[in-house]
Design an enzyme around this catalytic site. Structure first.
Site, PDB file in Angstrom:
ATOM      1  N   ASP A 241     -40.928 -22.559  41.350  1.00  0.00           N
ATOM      2  CA  ASP A 241     -41.314 -21.657  40.258  1.00  0.00           C
ATOM      3  C   ASP A 241     -40.805 -20.257  40.556  1.00  0.00           C
ATOM      4  OD1 ASP A 241     -42.573 -21.280  37.770  1.00  0.00           O
ATOM      5  OD2 ASP A 241     -44.300 -20.355  38.733  1.00  0.00           O
TER       6      ASP A 241
ATOM      7  N   GLU B  73     -44.304 -20.932  30.411  1.00  0.00           N
ATOM      8  CA  GLU B  73     -42.991 -20.936  31.042  1.00  0.00           C
ATOM      9  C   GLU B  73     -42.052 -21.935  30.365  1.00  0.00           C
ATOM     10  OE1 GLU B  73     -42.828 -21.180  35.264  1.00  0.00           O
ATOM     11  OE2 GLU B  73     -44.861 -20.392  35.547  1.00  0.00           O
TER      12      GLU B  73
ATOM     13  N   ASP C 215     -47.827 -23.405  34.184  1.00  0.00           N
ATOM     14  CA  ASP C 215     -48.158 -23.393  35.609  1.00  0.00           C
ATOM     15  C   ASP C 215     -49.557 -22.805  35.756  1.00  0.00           C
ATOM     16  OD1 ASP C 215     -47.541 -23.946  38.285  1.00  0.00           O
ATOM     17  OD2 ASP C 215     -46.986 -21.868  38.642  1.00  0.00           O
TER      18      ASP C 215
ATOM     19  N   GLN D 189     -55.583 -17.388  44.624  1.00  0.00           N
ATOM     20  CA  GLN D 189     -54.241 -16.867  44.922  1.00  0.00           C
ATOM     21  C   GLN D 189     -54.311 -15.479  45.558  1.00  0.00           C
ATOM     22  OE1 GLN D 189     -51.776 -16.561  41.432  1.00  0.00           O
ATOM     23  NE2 GLN D 189     -50.083 -15.586  42.515  1.00  0.00           N
TER      24      GLN D 189
END
Length: 371
Positions: free
Chosen positions: A102, A172, A202, A209
């Site tokens: 990605d 995306e 995604d 994160q």
């Protein structure tokens, strides 16, 4: 959004099955799917993925598409026995995904993220305009549209483990590799290797994160699910435009191989309500540059490799491709017509991403959040 066309100028590939039958490859034509193994008498389409066909290479992709177009145009009656209404089939993951990468190719998205998290510094880090930043994901968690998405759990901060509270999307475009390349050498021409595109979401656990990505990149916050459309649109069908101007000029290996800025308009729907319309043509790094960077160190390509563009965001607030941006990290809640508000996703929420390319339909990718 522009009316979506599904005629002979489109013909995206997918994998379908009817009750009691094995999955096989077809192309979408209007509101039906054309069974290619029966129509073309070619066993490569009797398999449950596009991989075997994609491995035949660019000339086969072109010749097969031209043959299908000619047959459908010259005498549609010959195809009628092999055209199956979409409401009679189940759609499957179209490719066996080999590797998944990605990228982070939108300057508007990267700038927004920088402003949120580094408000007193430059929004873009020093390397951003010099190379397409990316990371390796988990191919085993790439799922087809409609697959439920389980809210992930993980470390949220020091000593705290629990379910993600900042579950997000990333609208995306995914690029599907057909032809492999040898290890130890750059891949070469983009359109010799990339078969087509698919819509991609995604899913992102922003709190997981944020804690784990210090100092390395995304890991558990990104690896739990990536959804793609069941349809892969061939490169030949896509309207191309010049890529966005770049300053400074990239290094020689990143020199663009042609006009691979794609004129694609996306729509993001949250529980059926349009919350964003990201334009792909605003992306800073084009897909040929991403492929060149991904292989310049000698990394090989495999049939079925998938790489994502990263979040597609335009310069306007209504063109942002993630809830993180749309709600400005939760400080500006999104108001829905039923009176509810969202900053990030709640259980039961459904996100659907659709797109058109010069009026051609690119399908949709959808997922509902559960526990």
């Amino acid at each position: 959004m522009t009316e979506r066309r599904w005629g002979v100028e489109n013909l995206p590939y997918g994998v379908f099955s009817r009750r009691g039958e094995a999955p096989r490859v077809g192309v979408r034509f209007e509101d039906r799917v054309l069974d290619l193994s029966a129509f073309l008498h070619d066993e490569v389409f009797a398999t449950g993925s596009l991989n075997a066909f994609m491995a035949r290479g660019r000339h086969a992709w072109h010749d097969t598409r031209a043959l299908i177009q000619t047959k459908l145009t010259d005498d549609l009656s010959l195809a009628e026995p092999h055209l199956i209404p979409l409401d009679q089939v189940t759609l499957h993951l179209p490719v066996e995904v080999a590797d998944y990468v990605d990228f982070y190719a939108s300057v508007d998205h990267a700038t927004n993220m920088g402003k949120m998290f580094r408000p007193n510094a430059e929004a873009l880090l020093p390397n951003w305009r010099h190379l397409p930043v990316g990371y390796h994901g988990r191919s085993g968690t790439v799922v087809v549209s409609g697959t439920p998405v389980t809210r992930p759990s993980g470390q949220l901060r020091a000593g705290v483990f629990g379910p993600c509270a900042k579950l997000d999307i990333e609208a995306e475009l995914g690029f599907v590799v057909g032809m492999p390349s040898a290890i130890g050498a750059p891949a070469g021409a983009f359109d010799d290797h990339v078969f087509g595109v698919t819509l991609l979401n995604d899913w992102s656990a922003r709190d997981i994160q944020g804690w784990e990505a210090q100092p390395l990149g995304p890991f558990l916050g990104k690896s739990f699910a990536t959804s793609i459309s069941p349809w892969v649109t061939p490169l030949e069908a896509l309207p191309r435009v010049p890529g966005r101007a770049q300053d400074p000029a990239p290094l020689d290996y990143l020199r663009r191989q042609g006009d691979w800025g794609l004129d694609i308009e996306l729509e993001v729907l949250l529980n059926g309500v349009v919350v964003s319309r990201p334009p792909y043509r605003s992306m800073y790094w084009t897909p040929d540059q991403m492929l060149a960077h991904m292989t310049v160190n000698g990394a090989s390509l495999r049939t079925g490799d998938l790489y994502g563009s990263g979040t597609i965001s335009g310069p306007e607030p209504g063109q942002r491709g993630s809830l993180m941006e749309l709600s400005w990290n939760g400080t500006e809640p999104i108001k829905l017509p039923d009176g509810s508000v969202r900053t990030f996703l709640e259980d039961g929420d459904t996100v659907t991403i659709t797109a058109t390319a010069g009026g051609l339909g690119l399908g949709e990718v959808s997922g509902t959040i559960g526990r």
